[in-house]
Scaffold this motif. Structure first.
Motif, PDB file in Angstrom:
ATOM      1  N   UNK A 182       0.846  -1.199   0.000  1.00 35.73           N
ATOM      2  CA  UNK A 182       0.000   0.000   0.000  1.00 35.73           C
ATOM      3  C   UNK A 182       0.886   1.255   0.000  1.00 35.73           C
ATOM      4  N   UNK A 183       0.734   2.051  -1.042  1.00 32.90           N
ATOM      5  CA  UNK A 183       1.492   3.302  -1.133  1.00 32.90           C
ATOM      6  C   UNK A 183       0.514   4.465  -1.029  1.00 32.90           C
ATOM      7  N   UNK A 184       0.479   5.147   0.098  1.00 31.00           N
ATOM      8  CA  UNK A 184      -0.411   6.307   0.207  1.00 31.00           C
ATOM      9  C   UNK A 184       0.230   7.530  -0.430  1.00 31.00           C
ATOM     10  N   UNK A 185      -0.560   8.529  -0.767  1.00 35.54           N
ATOM     11  CA  UNK A 185       0.024   9.803  -1.178  1.00 35.54           C
ATOM     12  C   UNK A 185       0.750  10.378   0.023  1.00 35.54           C
ATOM     13  N   UNK A 186       1.988  10.811  -0.188  1.00 31.29           N
ATOM     14  CA  UNK A 186       2.799  11.223   0.957  1.00 31.29           C
ATOM     15  C   UNK A 186       3.741  12.349   0.580  1.00 31.29           C
ATOM     16  N   UNK A 187       4.195  13.061   1.610  1.00 33.57           N
ATOM     17  CA  UNK A 187       5.217  14.093   1.475  1.00 33.57           C
ATOM     18  C   UNK A 187       6.400  13.681   2.336  1.00 33.57           C
ATOM     19  N   UNK A 188       7.584  13.596   1.733  1.00 31.64           N
ATOM     20  CA  UNK A 188       8.802  13.287   2.474  1.00 31.64           C
ATOM     21  C   UNK A 188       9.537  14.595   2.736  1.00 31.64           C
ATOM     22  N   UNK A 189       9.649  14.956   3.995  1.00 33.16           N
ATOM     23  CA  UNK A 189      10.244  16.236   4.389  1.00 33.16           C
ATOM     24  C   UNK A 189      11.527  15.988   5.172  1.00 33.16           C
ATOM     25  N   UNK A 190      12.627  16.567   4.691  1.00 38.93           N
ATOM     26  CA  UNK A 190      13.884  16.397   5.402  1.00 38.93           C
ATOM     27  C   UNK A 190      14.985  17.232   4.775  1.00 38.93           C
ATOM     28  N   UNK A 191      16.118  17.363   5.459  1.00 35.79           N
ATOM     29  CA  UNK A 191      17.227  18.188   4.957  1.00 35.79           C
ATOM     30  C   UNK A 191      17.887  17.550   3.740  1.00 35.79           C
ATOM     31  N   UNK A 220      20.280  15.565   1.316  1.00 38.04           N
ATOM     32  CA  UNK A 220      21.177  14.429   1.499  1.00 38.04           C
ATOM     33  C   UNK A 220      20.794  13.462   2.590  1.00 38.04           C
ATOM     34  N   UNK A 221      19.536  13.510   3.071  1.00 36.20           N
ATOM     35  CA  UNK A 221      19.132  12.613   4.162  1.00 36.20           C
ATOM     36  C   UNK A 221      18.546  11.301   3.650  1.00 36.20           C
ATOM     37  N   UNK A 269      18.322  14.231   9.562  1.00 40.09           N
ATOM     38  CA  UNK A 269      19.637  14.167   8.923  1.00 40.09           C
ATOM     39  C   UNK A 269      20.337  12.891   9.380  1.00 40.09           C
ATOM     40  N   UNK A 270      21.154  12.348   8.523  1.00 45.32           N
ATOM     41  CA  UNK A 270      21.807  11.079   8.809  1.00 45.32           C
ATOM     42  C   UNK A 270      22.836  11.232   9.932  1.00 45.32           C
ATOM     43  N   UNK A 271      22.959  10.191  10.727  1.00 41.13           N
ATOM     44  CA  UNK A 271      23.961  10.202  11.795  1.00 41.13           C
ATOM     45  C   UNK A 271      25.345   9.927  11.203  1.00 41.13           C
ATOM     46  N   UNK A 272      26.356  10.210  11.970  1.00 36.52           N
ATOM     47  CA  UNK A 272      27.726   9.943  11.531  1.00 36.52           C
ATOM     48  C   UNK A 272      27.916   8.456  11.238  1.00 36.52           C
ATOM     49  N   UNK A 296      30.556  16.343   6.947  1.00 35.98           N
ATOM     50  CA  UNK A 296      29.422  16.534   6.028  1.00 35.98           C
ATOM     51  C   UNK A 296      28.091  16.691   6.738  1.00 35.98           C
ATOM     52  N   UNK A 297      28.065  16.604   8.051  1.00 34.77           N
ATOM     53  CA  UNK A 297      26.894  16.947   8.860  1.00 34.77           C
ATOM     54  C   UNK A 297      25.598  16.310   8.350  1.00 34.77           C
ATOM     55  N   UNK A 298      25.630  15.004   8.140  1.00 42.76           N
ATOM     56  CA  UNK A 298      24.407  14.282   7.800  1.00 42.76           C
ATOM     57  C   UNK A 298      24.006  14.315   6.347  1.00 42.76           C
ATOM     58  N   UNK A 299      24.804  14.949   5.482  1.00 45.53           N
ATOM     59  CA  UNK A 299      24.463  15.060   4.061  1.00 45.53           C
ATOM     60  C   UNK A 299      25.237  14.009   3.274  1.00 45.53           C
ATOM     61  N   UNK A 300      24.573  12.922   2.912  1.00 48.51           N
ATOM     62  CA  UNK A 300      25.233  11.830   2.202  1.00 48.51           C
ATOM     63  C   UNK A 300      25.662  12.245   0.803  1.00 48.51           C
TER      64      UNK A 300
END
Length: 443
Positions: free
Chosen positions: A51-60, A62-63, A172-175, A223-227
């Motif tokens: 099941x794929x609902x309509x969604x918004x992915x919010x994040x900084x 490179x996360x 944001x991604x962890x180290x 890089x502070x969480x930015x892959x």
């Protein structure tokens, strides 16, 4: 308009960026965001059930928003037997006509029993009127919408559209996440991570380059969480060193200076839209540092990449409160008035109004007292052990609580005297808290 890449990493084109080449295609390979796709999480359960609902992915930046979409696609294809068509659009290059074309195609496919999922990257770059194009089709189920944004959806997206989508917030991604991603990238490029403390025998003919673990650790940290930045820096460093080497088939060794130089190169090659957050940061610090010329310069740079003036004004409102606060009570009014002016007039006429506001804020007296006090109060609540303390009895609302009013007595309203007002209004255990004291950390 492009169809979203749905094949495994082995099928990626050789000239694709490293971030695309190693993009995960399974939940097990995805790093970070355990709160969204970890065991028993809502999104994971939805994907497992197809099941794929309509969604918004919010994040900084490179996360992992685009990577998560790729995982969603791959997991869905396993269950749907190719009855789902996925389309990728970007609001930086697509327009209303592109969306209309997708709608027409989706309606045709729906008659054949097939579903359409539209991934709209940078969806906040469609203004709120343009976002209306999605509304009837999302509601009617013509297609499922997945939007990705680095801007707060509550302020950048149409409220009607937002009410029809689930919002998933990515951190944001962890180290540690970045180290795992970089380790995978090194392996994919036929490299090898070695220990600094041990002397390595570098004679493996299958290895193109070696890099010390402490350098990977440094890159993940800086890089502070930015892959995307981390992978871009690694890729450019390897490509540059390989092109410069004269050792033939002999493996190269990457050092820290190679990575540092590649990060500078990555910044120079960044797309204008990718660097907008850095420009906003530069604008903020310029205002905070009372540097009027720099503040004006960064404002013009932001306007030059066609950033929505309303978004700029919203940032200025935040800066007015965070960097200036009560030291200049007119600063917040100035920023709010600028927002209203931008909404009424728009570009190009509102550019001078934004400039006026930026110049005023840059020249105002600065104080972070309000922001710091608020942060300390938040810290106190978040670090509270056990349940939050109760509201003191003498300041409780008794308007709809007959029993409490009876307990306090008939003359409660009259008892709101100077004596009561001079009491501490903080709950039990926090009587001595002072969020405005620099020596009080809020705990």
């Amino acid at each position: 308009m492009d169809k979203l890449e749905t094949k495994g990493s082995g099928s990626k084109k050789w000239h694709a960026p490293l971030a695309d080449k190693i993009r995960p295609s399974e939940l097990a390979d995805y790093k970070g965001q355990a709160h969204l796709i970890g065991p028993n999480s809502i999104l994971r359960d939805l994907l497992k059930n197809g099941k794929i609902p309509s969604m918004i992915l919010f994040g900084p930046p490179g996360c992992g928003k685009t990577s998560l979409v790729n995982v969603i696609i791959q997991e869905s294809k396993k269950l749907s037997d190719s009855t789902v068509r996925f389309v990728k659009l970007s609001a930086t290059s697509a327009g209303i006509n592109d969306v209309k074309k997708v709608v027409t195609e989706a309606e045709t496919l729906a008659k054949e029993g097939k579903r359409t999922v539209v991934f709209m990257d940078e969806i906040h770059r469609f203004n709120k009127l343009q976002q209306d194009i999605f509304l009837p089709h999302v509601e009617a189920g013509t297609f499922t919408l997945i939007g990705a944004t680095t801007e707060n959806p509550s302020s950048s997206l149409n409220s009607a559209l937002l009410s029809r989508c689930r919002v998933f917030v990515l951190n944001k991604l962890s180290k540690e996440d970045l180290i795992e991603i970089l380790s995978k990238a090194v392996t994919s490029m036929s490299g090898k991570i070695v220990k600094k403390s041990k002397k390595q025998v570098m004679e493996d003919s299958n290895v193109k380059f070696y890099i010390e673990d402490v350098i990977i650790d440094w890159l993940a940290d800086i890089c502070d969480g930015d892959a995307r930045v981390a992978l871009g820096g690694l890729e450019i460093a390897v490509q540059t060193k390989l092109s410069d080497t004269t050792s033939g088939s002999q493996p190269i060794v990457l050092n820290l200076s190679d990575i540092k130089d590649s990060l500078k190169e990555t910044q120079c090659l960044s797309d204008k839209n990718d660097s907008v957050n850095h420009m906003y940061s530069a604008l903020h610090y310029s205002i905070l540092g009372n540097d009027i010329n720099a503040a004006l310069y960064w404002l013009v740079r932001i306007l030059d990449i066609k950033e929505d003036p309303v978004c700029i004004a919203k940032r200025l409102i935040r800066i007015a409160s965070e960097a200036i606060g009560t030291d200049d009570e007119l600063s917040l009014s100035m920023a709010v008035n600028t927002l209203q002016a931008c909404q009424m007039i728009g570009l190009p006429e509102c550019d001078v109004m934004l400039a006026e506001c930026v110049i005023y804020l840059a020249g105002a007296e600065k104080s972070e007292e309000v922001a710091k006090a608020y942060a300390k109060s938040v810290n106190t609540i978040e670090n509270q052990k056990g349940p939050q303390p109760k509201v003191p009895l003498f300041i409780k609302d008794t308007s709809s609580q007959g029993k409490l009013k009876a307990a306090l007595g008939k003359n409660y309203k009259e008892s709101i005297s100077v004596e009561n007002l001079n009491k501490c209004h903080l709950p039990e255990g926090l009587e001595n808290a002072n969020f405005f004291d620099s020596n009080d950390d809020g705990n």
